[in-house]
Write an enzyme that holds these catalytic residues in place. Structure first.
Site, PDB file in Angstrom:
ATOM      1  N   SER A 153      -9.376 110.753  -1.531  1.00  0.00           N
ATOM      2  CA  SER A 153      -8.132 110.721  -1.947  1.00  0.00           C
ATOM      3  C   SER A 153      -7.657 112.125  -2.411  1.00  0.00           C
ATOM      4  O   SER A 153      -7.493 114.049  -0.981  1.00  0.00           O
ATOM      5  CB  SER A 153      -8.108 110.211  -3.063  1.00  0.00           C
ATOM      6  OG  SER A 153      -6.658 109.962  -3.458  1.00  0.00           O
ATOM      7  N   HIS A 154      -7.158 112.778  -3.335  1.00  0.00           N
ATOM      8  CA  HIS A 154      -6.496 114.108  -4.275  1.00  0.00           C
ATOM      9  C   HIS A 154      -7.679 115.083  -4.272  1.00  0.00           C
ATOM     10  O   HIS A 154      -7.090 115.945  -4.341  1.00  0.00           O
ATOM     11  CB  HIS A 154      -5.835 113.802  -4.858  1.00  0.00           C
ATOM     12  CG  HIS A 154      -6.244 113.159  -5.926  1.00  0.00           C
ATOM     13  ND1 HIS A 154      -6.354 111.664  -5.516  1.00  0.00           N
ATOM     14  CD2 HIS A 154      -6.422 113.636  -6.685  1.00  0.00           C
ATOM     15  CE1 HIS A 154      -6.843 111.594  -6.954  1.00  0.00           C
ATOM     16  NE2 HIS A 154      -7.644 112.604  -7.732  1.00  0.00           N
ATOM     17  N   THR A 208      -5.379 100.423 -14.479  1.00  0.00           N
ATOM     18  CA  THR A 208      -5.489 101.851 -13.244  1.00  0.00           C
ATOM     19  C   THR A 208      -6.438 101.444 -12.036  1.00  0.00           C
ATOM     20  O   THR A 208      -7.217 100.901 -12.632  1.00  0.00           O
ATOM     21  CB  THR A 208      -5.599 103.218 -14.259  1.00  0.00           C
ATOM     22  OG1 THR A 208      -5.171 103.124 -15.516  1.00  0.00           O
ATOM     23  CG2 THR A 208      -5.669 103.632 -13.302  1.00  0.00           C
ATOM     24  N   GLU A 219       2.220 103.785 -10.167  1.00  0.00           N
ATOM     25  CA  GLU A 219       1.664 104.056 -11.047  1.00  0.00           C
ATOM     26  C   GLU A 219       2.255 105.957 -11.909  1.00  0.00           C
ATOM     27  O   GLU A 219       2.417 106.642 -10.371  1.00  0.00           O
ATOM     28  CB  GLU A 219      -0.152 105.074 -10.574  1.00  0.00           C
ATOM     29  CG  GLU A 219      -1.159 103.273 -10.130  1.00  0.00           C
ATOM     30  CD  GLU A 219      -2.100 103.436 -10.429  1.00  0.00           C
ATOM     31  OE1 GLU A 219      -3.251 103.453 -11.551  1.00  0.00           O
ATOM     32  OE2 GLU A 219      -2.774 103.805  -9.079  1.00  0.00           O
ATOM     33  N   LYS A 231      -0.860 101.901  -2.226  1.00  0.00           N
ATOM     34  CA  LYS A 231       0.227 102.988  -2.043  1.00  0.00           C
ATOM     35  C   LYS A 231       0.804 103.333  -1.029  1.00  0.00           C
ATOM     36  O   LYS A 231      -0.331 103.840   0.346  1.00  0.00           O
ATOM     37  CB  LYS A 231      -0.253 104.015  -3.463  1.00  0.00           C
ATOM     38  CG  LYS A 231      -1.178 104.219  -3.499  1.00  0.00           C
ATOM     39  CD  LYS A 231      -1.119 105.418  -4.487  1.00  0.00           C
ATOM     40  CE  LYS A 231      -2.561 106.193  -5.035  1.00  0.00           C
ATOM     41  NZ  LYS A 231      -3.803 106.072  -5.535  1.00  0.00           N
TER      42      LYS A 231
HETATM   43  C1  G1P Z   1      -7.338 108.362 -11.021  1.00  0.00           C
HETATM   44  C2  G1P Z   1      -5.308 107.494 -11.066  1.00  0.00           C
HETATM   45  C3  G1P Z   1      -4.924 106.355 -10.726  1.00  0.00           C
HETATM   46  C4  G1P Z   1      -5.505 106.189  -9.249  1.00  0.00           C
HETATM   47  C5  G1P Z   1      -6.620 106.827  -9.032  1.00  0.00           C
HETATM   48  C6  G1P Z   1      -6.740 106.515  -6.785  1.00  0.00           C
HETATM   49  O1  G1P Z   1      -7.818 107.025 -11.215  1.00  0.00           O
HETATM   50  O2  G1P Z   1      -5.483 108.275 -12.764  1.00  0.00           O
HETATM   51  O3  G1P Z   1      -3.905 106.109 -11.445  1.00  0.00           O
HETATM   52  O4  G1P Z   1      -5.052 104.422  -9.032  1.00  0.00           O
HETATM   53  O5  G1P Z   1      -7.119 107.995  -9.396  1.00  0.00           O
HETATM   54  O6  G1P Z   1      -5.873 107.650  -6.904  1.00  0.00           O
HETATM   55  P1  G1P Z   1      -8.663 107.657 -12.652  1.00  0.00           P
HETATM   56  O7  G1P Z   1      -9.186 109.529 -12.174  1.00  0.00           O
HETATM   57  O8  G1P Z   1      -7.587 108.469 -13.300  1.00  0.00           O
HETATM   58  O9  G1P Z   1     -10.087 106.264 -13.175  1.00  0.00           O
HETATM   59 ZN    ZN Z   2      -5.081 109.127  -2.874  1.00  0.00          ZN
END
Ligand code: G1P
Ligand code: ZN
Length: 543
Positions: free
Chosen positions: A113-114, A344, A363, A376
């Site tokens: 992801s990010h 979450t 979210e 998403k």
């Molecule tokens: C984080 C975000 C959550 C999202 C997830 C995946 O998870 O807080 O909302 O769904 O990344 O993108 P967390 O690291 O808080 O468990």
């Molecule tokens: Zn992502």
């Protein structure tokens, strides 16, 4: 080509988190690591004999190598067909759409992801089921259980498949279809939004900047914004996916998308700015001199989605993750539609979307989406905003002012303390949990606590229960505080502190959120002793 059965042994720590298995890339590169996990997915879902799997990822380092392994293992395990995004690329929402459109058995999405990418950064793999959504908790647990008693995996020894050329080929008895990753998703967007209205907006001189952060959304955004909607070339910046995201952190928030923030707050700022993350499921929305928090964006989209053709009939309901601000609840209440509060992670929205109980979900972590897929969808959120801007003719700032005037403003912020000592972070949460029964009626930094609990969720559709989903503190003045530990980090623990304060005084709707939240921030410190327990006196990231 006969499958080879390789002897292996369980590897510790292959426990999926909020969104699949995410680890340092070097961990994934260890012998058998990827193979064990892929076999555990196949076994955990009951085998893949005859299955059709969709495979693709965000293009980060190791994406291509991992896909070759997955294809050889899928063939060795008897899969009938794999559909793979050309170049190994598929954004997470595009993968979700393909699974649904092709009625595939499921999909393997390669992404962290990010999180940054590269040999010293992060890699990830997750399984999505036949509805196109992340595996449910039950399936995830079966996959994890299999990682703990795995003894063999099956693979075919063969040449690499050419991932760059569209068309069909075979690997043993399995068909591999390499498909254009962009077209199907762009076509789906055309069914939901008024492309003529948005085209007219751009034709009238409306200026936009979309920062793809060198991640997977570049080709998707170029196709939709520049080719189909006629936005000028150069509207999409950083549009070429790179294995290390250009050395950046592909997380669309004001910290990591700093260039975009600067451009949008400059003298000659465009009308509209947006960004997306590594795998294209997150979004950031920013108007000229006006950043929109993800929680507010969800509320505005829930309020005005009916202006887009795909949602003209209105929404069946709205869902938000528990730490997301209550702004969307206020919209749902005004419209008389249901609002769900889930744990979450996108996987908890799946059953509500499948059952037709919710149309739009979101979210606070920059994720918004709808029932068009089961993930998403960053570009979807951007297009819905564009559709609303085109129909109303208003600026982002004007829309936000209207929204707050009508519904009040839920000042909101998340403070992250990253790579904290795991024992210290767990100790902080444990200590809060122990005090929960005694907190109501007491004060924290001058704020009176009205309610305190640890969030659990009973899925209203499938009856499953998720416990331990974050500590919630509600204050008598309408403020709210949530503490939870991240389930996606790859180093130590990340403590997330979510802060919220509802403001309905018309004269106080234009404050700096950190300032408006100062009393809540003080209450968080007073309650949790963050500095004493973690040694940190300030958060690493404020969003
Ligand atoms: C984080 C975000 C959550 C999202 C997830 C995946 O998870 O807080 O909302 O769904 O990344 O993108 P967390 O690291 O808080 O468990
Ligand atoms: Zn992502």
């Amino acid at each position: 080509m006969t499958p080879t059965v390789i002897q292996t042994a369980p590897i510790d720590g292959q426990k999926p988190g909020t969104s699949g298995l995410r680890k340092k890339t070097r961990i994934f590169l260890q012998p058998h690591y990827l193979e064990n996990y892929v076999q555990a997915i196949f076994d955990g879902i009951g085998g893949v004999a005859g299955a059709h799997l969709v495979v693709g990822g965000d293009g980060r380092y190791f994406n291509d190598r991992a896909i070759q392994v997955i294809l050889r293992m899928a063939a060795a395990n008897g899969a009938a067909r794999c559909t793979v995004g050309q170049g190994g690329l598929l954004s997470t929402p595009a993968a979700s759409h393909l699974i649904r459109k092709l009625q595939a058995t499921g999909g393997l999405i390669l992404s962290a992801s990010h999180n940054p990418g590269g040999p010293d950064e992060d890699f990830g793999l997750k399984y999505n089921g036949p509805n196109g959504g992340p595996a449910t908790e039950a399936v995830t647990e079966r996959i994890h259980a299999r990682t703990r008693d795995i003894d063999t995996y099956r693979i075919i020894e063969t040449q690499d498949i050419d991932l760059d050329t569209a068309g069909e080929t075979t690997l043993a008895d399995m068909v591999v279809a390499i498909v254009d990753p962009v077209t199907d998703h762009a076509d789906l967007m055309e069914t939901l939004f008024d492309f003529d209205a948005i085209r007219a907006l751009f034709a009238g001189g409306f200026r936009m900047r979309f920062d793809a952060m060198h991640a997977v959304t570049g080709p998707y955004a170029r196709e939709v914004l520049e080719t189909r909607l006629g936005a000028p070339a150069g509207t999409v910046v950083n549009g070429t996916p790179l294995p290390d995201f250009g050395g950046g952190h592909p997380d669309p928030n004001p910290i990591w998308a700093k260039d975009l923030m600067q451009a949008m707050h400059g003298a000659d700022a465009p009308d509209f700015g947006a960004a997306s993350d590594g795998d294209g499921d997150r979004n950031m929305i920013v108007g000229r001199h006006c950043y929109v928090s993800p929680s507010d964006s969800l509320a505005v989209l829930a309020d005005l989605a009916h202006l887009a053709p795909g949602y003209a009939a209105g929404l069946k309901g709205v869902a938000r993750s528990m730490p997301t601000s209550c702004a969307a609840d206020r919209v749902a209440a005004a419209k008389g539609i249901d609002c769900y509060e889930t744990p979450t992670g996108w996987k908890f929205f799946g059953s509500l979307l499948d059952a037709g109980r919710a149309t739009i979900c979101g979210e606070e972590s920059a994720g918004t989406g709808s029932d068009h897929v089961r993930e998403k969808d960053g570009l979807w959120a951007v297009l819905l905003w564009l559709n609303i801007l085109a129909v109303t003719g208003k600026s982002v700032a004007a829309l936000m002012a209207d929204h707050w005037a009508r519904y009040g403003r839920n000042y909101y912020s998340r403070h992250d303390y990253e790579a904290v000592d795991s024992a210290a972070a767990t100790g902080l949460i444990d200590a809060l949990r122990a005090r929960l029964p005694d907190l109501p009626g007491t004060e924290a930094a001058g704020l009176t606590i009205a309610a305190a609990d640890e969030f659990s969720y009973d899925d209203p559709v499938d009856g499953s229960r998720a416990t331990g989903q974050g500590i919630r503190i509600g204050f008598a003045n309408g403020a709210r505080l949530v503490f939870r530990l991240s389930g996606t980090g790859t180093e130590g623990a990340t403590l997330r502190v979510y802060l919220e304060q509802l403001e309905t005084d018309p004269g106080r709707l234009d404050r700096d959120p950190q300032e408006a939240l100062t009393p809540v921030i003080a209450a968080a410190e007073a309650l949790a002793g963050i500095a004493a327990r973690t040694g940190r006196t300030a958060p690493d990231v404020i969003t």
